[in-house]
Design a protein around this motif. Structure first.
Motif, PDB file in Angstrom:
ATOM      1  N   UNK A   1     -35.219  13.649  24.994  1.00 41.64           N
ATOM      2  CA  UNK A   1     -36.467  12.918  25.212  1.00 41.64           C
ATOM      3  C   UNK A   1     -36.526  12.416  26.651  1.00 41.64           C
ATOM      4  N   UNK A   2     -35.401  11.920  27.116  1.00 42.49           N
ATOM      5  CA  UNK A   2     -35.340  11.410  28.481  1.00 42.49           C
ATOM      6  C   UNK A   2     -35.680  12.507  29.497  1.00 42.49           C
ATOM      7  N   UNK A   3     -35.214  13.735  29.252  1.00 44.08           N
ATOM      8  CA  UNK A   3     -35.449  14.794  30.225  1.00 44.08           C
ATOM      9  C   UNK A   3     -36.954  15.034  30.412  1.00 44.08           C
ATOM     10  N   UNK A   4     -37.683  15.111  29.299  1.00 44.44           N
ATOM     11  CA  UNK A   4     -39.115  15.333  29.404  1.00 44.44           C
ATOM     12  C   UNK A   4     -39.814  14.229  30.180  1.00 44.44           C
ATOM     13  N   UNK A   5     -39.422  12.989  29.915  1.00 40.72           N
ATOM     14  CA  UNK A   5     -40.033  11.852  30.617  1.00 40.72           C
ATOM     15  C   UNK A   5     -39.707  11.876  32.102  1.00 40.72           C
ATOM     16  N   UNK A   6     -38.446  12.157  32.416  1.00 38.80           N
ATOM     17  CA  UNK A   6     -38.018  12.111  33.817  1.00 38.80           C
ATOM     18  C   UNK A   6     -38.649  13.232  34.639  1.00 38.80           C
ATOM     19  N   UNK A   7     -38.760  14.415  34.067  1.00 41.83           N
ATOM     20  CA  UNK A   7     -39.375  15.530  34.790  1.00 41.83           C
ATOM     21  C   UNK A   7     -40.834  15.213  35.079  1.00 41.83           C
ATOM     22  N   UNK A   8     -41.540  14.713  34.075  1.00 44.92           N
ATOM     23  CA  UNK A   8     -42.945  14.345  34.263  1.00 44.92           C
ATOM     24  C   UNK A   8     -43.070  13.246  35.310  1.00 44.92           C
ATOM     25  N   UNK A   9     -42.182  12.245  35.226  1.00 46.76           N
ATOM     26  CA  UNK A   9     -42.216  11.147  36.188  1.00 46.76           C
ATOM     27  C   UNK A   9     -41.963  11.616  37.610  1.00 46.76           C
ATOM     28  N   UNK A  10     -41.011  12.531  37.790  1.00 45.82           N
ATOM     29  CA  UNK A  10     -40.703  13.040  39.126  1.00 45.82           C
ATOM     30  C   UNK A  10     -41.892  13.787  39.717  1.00 45.82           C
ATOM     31  N   UNK A  11     -42.567  14.565  38.874  1.00 44.28           N
ATOM     32  CA  UNK A  11     -43.744  15.299  39.357  1.00 44.28           C
ATOM     33  C   UNK A  11     -44.851  14.340  39.789  1.00 44.28           C
ATOM     34  N   UNK A  12     -45.119  13.340  38.954  1.00 46.46           N
ATOM     35  CA  UNK A  12     -46.147  12.368  39.309  1.00 46.46           C
ATOM     36  C   UNK A  12     -45.774  11.608  40.574  1.00 46.46           C
ATOM     37  N   UNK A  13     -44.499  11.246  40.694  1.00 49.11           N
ATOM     38  CA  UNK A  13     -44.042  10.521  41.882  1.00 49.11           C
ATOM     39  C   UNK A  13     -44.232  11.365  43.136  1.00 49.11           C
ATOM     40  N   UNK A  14     -43.968  12.677  43.031  1.00 48.20           N
ATOM     41  CA  UNK A  14     -44.134  13.567  44.185  1.00 48.20           C
ATOM     42  C   UNK A  14     -45.605  13.711  44.574  1.00 48.20           C
ATOM     43  N   UNK A  15     -46.479  13.713  43.575  1.00 54.91           N
ATOM     44  CA  UNK A  15     -47.907  13.786  43.878  1.00 54.91           C
ATOM     45  C   UNK A  15     -48.358  12.581  44.695  1.00 54.91           C
TER      46      UNK A  15
END
Length: 219
Positions: free
Chosen positions: A92-106
């Motif tokens: 579950x953490x992996x899905x959240x972290x990947x999404x968070x990293x993408x949003x942070x990069x945007x």
């Protein structure tokens, strides 16, 4: 007779909440404590040479991580699901972290860009100077900052809770993981600050997979 000053200090200073939680967590993971085992506060207070207050705080922390059940009038027991659920929580953490990293990069890190630079620099210095005790809190700080940099408050709150449940992963085999860990963090931070969502998500995914592998090795 020469006395190790670090050992002398450790004997003189009472155990902290974090130290108590870490010791109990390790006992669970190593199989020294089994699901259903009772954890009486008086016994733990005597074991660690402290009052019941830090023991109670440590047990509360372990409950939030899924290692301990706390019931009114019955006290604390080792959770039967703490080890079995660990991998699911990591996934579950992996899905959240990947999404968070993408949003942070945007957002190129948003208001947290400078903090991301600073925490990666601090982690690199700690690794180079072999100050391994500094690494786990810096790891937690890095991942919390990435979530905050996403600009999605709900994601940040959810991930913060998830990270607390698996904080023990970052305390295991720190010396062997520190160098690799901070190379990963530096690369992830670089992708976020460069505004590269796809790369940031990919790097975070690869990074979290390594922690999942560590969990599998512990189960």
């Amino acid at each position: 007779m020469n006395t190790d000053p670090d050992l002398t200090a450790s004997l003189r200073e009472p155990a902290t909440r974090e130290a108590i939680a870490s010791a109990i967590r390790d006992d669970v993971l190593d199989g020294n404590l089994r699901p259903g085992d009772r954890l009486p506060e008086p016994m733990l207070a005597e074991r660690f040479g402290v009052s019941r207050v830090p023991v109670r705080e440590a047990l509360s922390q372990l409950q939030s991580e899924g290692f301990v059940n706390l019931e009114r009038y019955k006290g604390a027991t080792v959770s039967g699901a703490s080890r079995a659920d660990a991998l699911e929580v990591m996934q579950v953490r992996r899905g959240l972290e990947v999404f968070g990293a993408r949003l942070a990069a945007e957002r190129l890190g948003g208001d947290f860009a400078d903090d991301l630079r600073l925490v990666t620099e601090s982690g690199t210095r700690a690794e180079r100077s072999k100050q391994h005790h500094q690494v786990p809190p810096l790891v937690m700080r890095f991942h919390s900052l990435v979530a905050a940099a996403s600009g999605n408050q709900e994601l940040s709150r959810t991930l913060e809770h998830t990270l607390r449940r698996i904080a023990w992963v970052f305390d295991r085999n720190v010396e062997n993981r520190a160098d690799r860990c901070w190379r990963d963090h530096t690369a992830i931070a670089g992708a976020i600050l460069d505004g590269s969502p796809v790369q940031a998500g990919y790097l975070m995914d690869e990074h979290v997979k390594k922690d999942e592998d560590l969990v599998r090795a512990l189960l």
